[in-house]
Design an enzyme around this catalytic site. Structure first.
Site, PDB file in Angstrom:
ATOM      1  N   CYS A  65       0.814  -1.231   0.000  1.00 11.15           N
ATOM      2  CA  CYS A  65       0.000   0.000   0.000  1.00 11.15           C
ATOM      3  C   CYS A  65       0.845   1.277   0.000  1.00 11.15           C
ATOM      4  CB  CYS A  65      -0.944   0.007   1.186  1.00 11.15           C
ATOM      5  SG  CYS A  65      -2.088  -1.384   1.118  1.00 11.15           S
TER       6      CYS A  65
ATOM      7  N   HIS B 168      -3.819   6.951   1.606  1.00 12.69           N
ATOM      8  CA  HIS B 168      -4.074   5.685   0.912  1.00 12.69           C
ATOM      9  C   HIS B 168      -5.504   5.274   1.261  1.00 12.69           C
ATOM     10  CE1 HIS B 168      -4.184   1.524  -0.048  1.00 12.69           C
ATOM     11  NE2 HIS B 168      -4.090   1.130   1.209  1.00 12.69           N
TER      12      HIS B 168
ATOM     13  N   ASN C  93     -10.043  -0.617  -2.034  1.00 12.33           N
ATOM     14  CA  ASN C  93      -8.617  -0.426  -1.764  1.00 12.33           C
ATOM     15  C   ASN C  93      -7.828  -0.987  -2.954  1.00 12.33           C
ATOM     16  OD1 ASN C  93      -5.954  -0.821  -0.911  1.00 12.33           O
ATOM     17  ND2 ASN C  93      -6.536  -1.288   1.195  1.00 12.33           N
TER      18      ASN C  93
HETATM   19  N1  COA Z   1     -19.419  -9.679   5.150  1.00 10.87           N
HETATM   20  C1  COA Z   1     -20.140 -10.030   6.234  1.00 10.87           C
HETATM   21  N2  COA Z   1     -19.579 -10.385   7.404  1.00 10.87           N
HETATM   22  C2  COA Z   1     -18.252 -10.379   7.470  1.00 10.87           C
HETATM   23  C3  COA Z   1     -17.435 -10.023   6.380  1.00 10.87           C
HETATM   24  C4  COA Z   1     -18.074  -9.674   5.189  1.00 10.87           C
HETATM   25  N3  COA Z   1     -17.390  -9.307   4.082  1.00 10.87           N
HETATM   26  N4  COA Z   1     -16.143 -10.123   6.754  1.00 10.87           N
HETATM   27  C5  COA Z   1     -16.134 -10.505   8.030  1.00 10.87           C
HETATM   28  N5  COA Z   1     -17.413 -10.683   8.472  1.00 10.87           N
HETATM   29  C6  COA Z   1     -17.884 -11.100   9.788  1.00 10.87           C
HETATM   30  C7  COA Z   1     -16.847 -11.860  10.569  1.00 10.87           C
HETATM   31  O1  COA Z   1     -16.842 -13.214  10.213  1.00 10.87           O
HETATM   32  C8  COA Z   1     -17.312 -11.648  11.992  1.00 10.87           C
HETATM   33  O2  COA Z   1     -18.360 -12.526  12.260  1.00 10.87           O
HETATM   34  P1  COA Z   1     -18.516 -13.194  13.720  1.00 10.87           P
HETATM   35  O3  COA Z   1     -18.745 -12.056  14.644  1.00 10.87           O
HETATM   36  O4  COA Z   1     -19.699 -14.076  13.551  1.00 10.87           O
HETATM   37  O5  COA Z   1     -17.242 -13.905  13.962  1.00 10.87           O
HETATM   38  C9  COA Z   1     -17.900 -10.247  11.962  1.00 10.87           C
HETATM   39  O6  COA Z   1     -18.154  -9.945  10.569  1.00 10.87           O
HETATM   40  C10 COA Z   1     -16.991  -9.193  12.543  1.00 10.87           C
HETATM   41  O7  COA Z   1     -15.706  -9.406  11.995  1.00 10.87           O
HETATM   42  P2  COA Z   1     -14.489  -8.537  12.410  1.00 10.87           P
HETATM   43  O8  COA Z   1     -13.290  -8.955  11.648  1.00 10.87           O
HETATM   44  O9  COA Z   1     -14.380  -8.487  13.900  1.00 10.87           O
HETATM   45  O10 COA Z   1     -14.997  -7.118  11.901  1.00 10.87           O
HETATM   46  P3  COA Z   1     -14.347  -5.719  12.057  1.00 10.87           P
HETATM   47  O11 COA Z   1     -15.283  -4.812  12.725  1.00 10.87           O
HETATM   48  O12 COA Z   1     -12.940  -5.779  12.582  1.00 10.87           O
HETATM   49  O13 COA Z   1     -14.250  -5.241  10.532  1.00 10.87           O
HETATM   50  C11 COA Z   1     -12.616  -4.990   8.798  1.00 10.87           C
HETATM   51  C12 COA Z   1     -13.445  -5.963   9.636  1.00 10.87           C
HETATM   52  C13 COA Z   1     -11.711  -5.802   7.895  1.00 10.87           C
HETATM   53  C14 COA Z   1     -13.545  -4.139   7.950  1.00 10.87           C
HETATM   54  C15 COA Z   1     -11.802  -4.089   9.759  1.00 10.87           C
HETATM   55  O14 COA Z   1     -11.098  -4.872  10.700  1.00 10.87           O
HETATM   56  C16 COA Z   1     -10.869  -3.172   9.059  1.00 10.87           C
HETATM   57  O15 COA Z   1     -11.271  -2.242   8.441  1.00 10.87           O
HETATM   58  N6  COA Z   1      -9.525  -3.415   9.155  1.00 10.87           N
HETATM   59  C17 COA Z   1      -8.559  -2.700   8.420  1.00 10.87           C
HETATM   60  C18 COA Z   1      -8.458  -3.322   7.071  1.00 10.87           C
HETATM   61  C19 COA Z   1      -7.651  -2.532   6.086  1.00 10.87           C
HETATM   62  O16 COA Z   1      -7.829  -1.374   5.940  1.00 10.87           O
HETATM   63  N7  COA Z   1      -6.759  -3.227   5.405  1.00 10.87           N
HETATM   64  C20 COA Z   1      -5.970  -2.675   4.388  1.00 10.87           C
HETATM   65  C21 COA Z   1      -4.833  -1.968   4.995  1.00 10.87           C
HETATM   66  S1  COA Z   1      -3.852  -1.314   3.774  1.00 10.87           S
END
Ligand code: COA
Length: 332
Positions: A113, A259, A289
């Site tokens: 990234c 980013h 992204n």
């Molecule tokens: N659709 C529906 N549900 C989803 C899902 C999707 N695409 N992806 C994950 N889930 C579910 C999970 O399985 C979990 O279910 P559970 O509670 O039954 O176990 C629930 O949603 C919550 O998951 P979690 O990972 O705790 O969610 P979160 O609030 O942390 O959000 C992200 C997930 C990835 C959106 C978040 O962590 C994030 O934005 N992280 C940064 C990612 C990023 O920017 N990466 C690139 C960096 S360059």
């Protein structure tokens, strides 16, 4: 020492729009979940006959035109991507061939990234020392062919998209304008928090049926919450570092281009910087992204929208896999 200036920016995104509702058909997810957690409404995926370097070429041609330059003016290519056309050689060589400029050096870099900002810094150093006059810096990604588009891979699959952006960086005689500073960081303790393990040279053979059928290790893994936590602290830190190094006050900034990782990350960063919404660029709604391509795509759109003009003070900032984080402060 010379000063390096960005004189042209361009971007290309594939015409194939993939909406959240399209992903609902492939995996157990929902438009609501994706919007709320990421801010993404849609992204672009390449068509079968479209490749990483093809998108880079289209973005480059626009950047060249805006800079008033021709391919033969380019002295060097820096190509940032984590999804190159081939395992080797680098996509920079393919782009160089497409531009019909044999002999010109081409360097692929893999800092994910932060790739474009790292690339800009490399261009800046080469221009400052007088080694080159005109450098093409590209960020291009085909994420759609490397993600698991089933429920198993949904946390990653809904976030990423395809696209390319390019910038022409030139030697400038004007000491007050150009790239004022770049800040580059990495912390390899977190390699496995956001990575794609296979195929890699640690295993023999580097690609096997087991990896594909059983391990899922050919797909990226992301510790989402961990990435989020680090991103919201590193983005503001690296922006303040750039401002301090250049001796510029935050109030002088016309635009911050982070980013495009996630809308919630951008919003948290905006709040920590205490900046108004219109000064922090966002287009993640449309593209998701796009990793190394996200900053040059955003920069090119900001330019088209008149948000970047002559003398604008713009700060680019990125965080991602590695972990790596970086910023560039530019007087346009
Ligand atoms: N659709 C529906 N549900 C989803 C899902 C999707 N695409 N992806 C994950 N889930 C579910 C999970 O399985 C979990 O279910 P559970 O509670 O039954 O176990 C629930 O949603 C919550 O998951 P979690 O990972 O705790 O969610 P979160 O609030 O942390 O959000 C992200 C997930 C990835 C959106 C978040 O962590 C994030 O934005 N992280 C940064 C990612 C990023 O920017 N990466 C690139 C960096 S360059």
């Amino acid at each position: 020492m010379y000063r390096a200036r960005i004189t042209g920016v361009g971007h290309y995104t594939p015409p194939n729009v993939v909406k959240n509702s399209d992903l609902e058909k492939l995996m157990d997810t929902s438009d609501e979940w994706i919007r709320e957690r990421t801010g993404i409404l849609e992204r672009r995926f390449v068509s079968d006959d479209e490749h990483n370097s093809d998108m880079a070429l289209k973005a480059t041609n626009i950047a060249l035109e805006r800079a008033g330059k021709k391919p033969e003016d380019i002295d060097f290519i820096v190509y940032a991507t984590l999804s190159p056309d081939y395992f080797f050689p680098g996509s920079g060589c393919i782009l160089q061939n497409d531009l019909e400029i044999p002999g010109v050096g081409a360097l692929d870099i893999r800092t994910q990234c932060t790739g474009f900002v790292y690339g800009l810094s490399i261009a800046d150093q080469f221009i400052k020392t007088g080694m080159y006059k005109t450098i093409l810096v590209v960020g291009s990604e085909v994420q759609s062919r490397g993600i698991d588009l089933t429920t198993k891979g949904r946390d990653i699959a809904v976030i990423f998209g395809d696209g390319a952006g390019a910038a022409i960086v030139e030697r400038s005689e004007d000491d007050n304008r150009g790239i004022l500073t770049t800040q580059l960081h990495a912390d390899g303790r977190y390699v496995k928090e956001l990575w794609n393990e296979d195929p890699g040279s640690r295993k023999m053979p580097r690609l096997s049926h087991e990896m594909i059928d059983e391990d899922d290790s050919i797909y990226p893994y992301m510790n989402g919450r961990y990435v989020f936590k680090h991103a919201v602290s590193k983005f503001p830190a690296v922006i303040f570092e750039a401002l301090e190094t250049a001796g510029v006050d935050k109030s002088e900034l016309d635009l911050v281009i982070p980013h495009q990782a996630n809308m919630r990350i951008t919003e948290a960063v905006r709040q920590r910087l205490d900046m108004p919404e219109e000064k922090v660029f966002s287009n993640i709604q449309k593209y998701g992204n796009t990793t190394a391509a996200s900053i040059p795509i955003a920069m090119s759109e900001a330019f088209e929208q008149g948000l970047i003009k002559d003398n604008s003070l713009v700060c680019l900032a990125a965080f991602g896999s590695g972990f790596t984080w970086a910023s560039a402060l530019i007087r346009w």
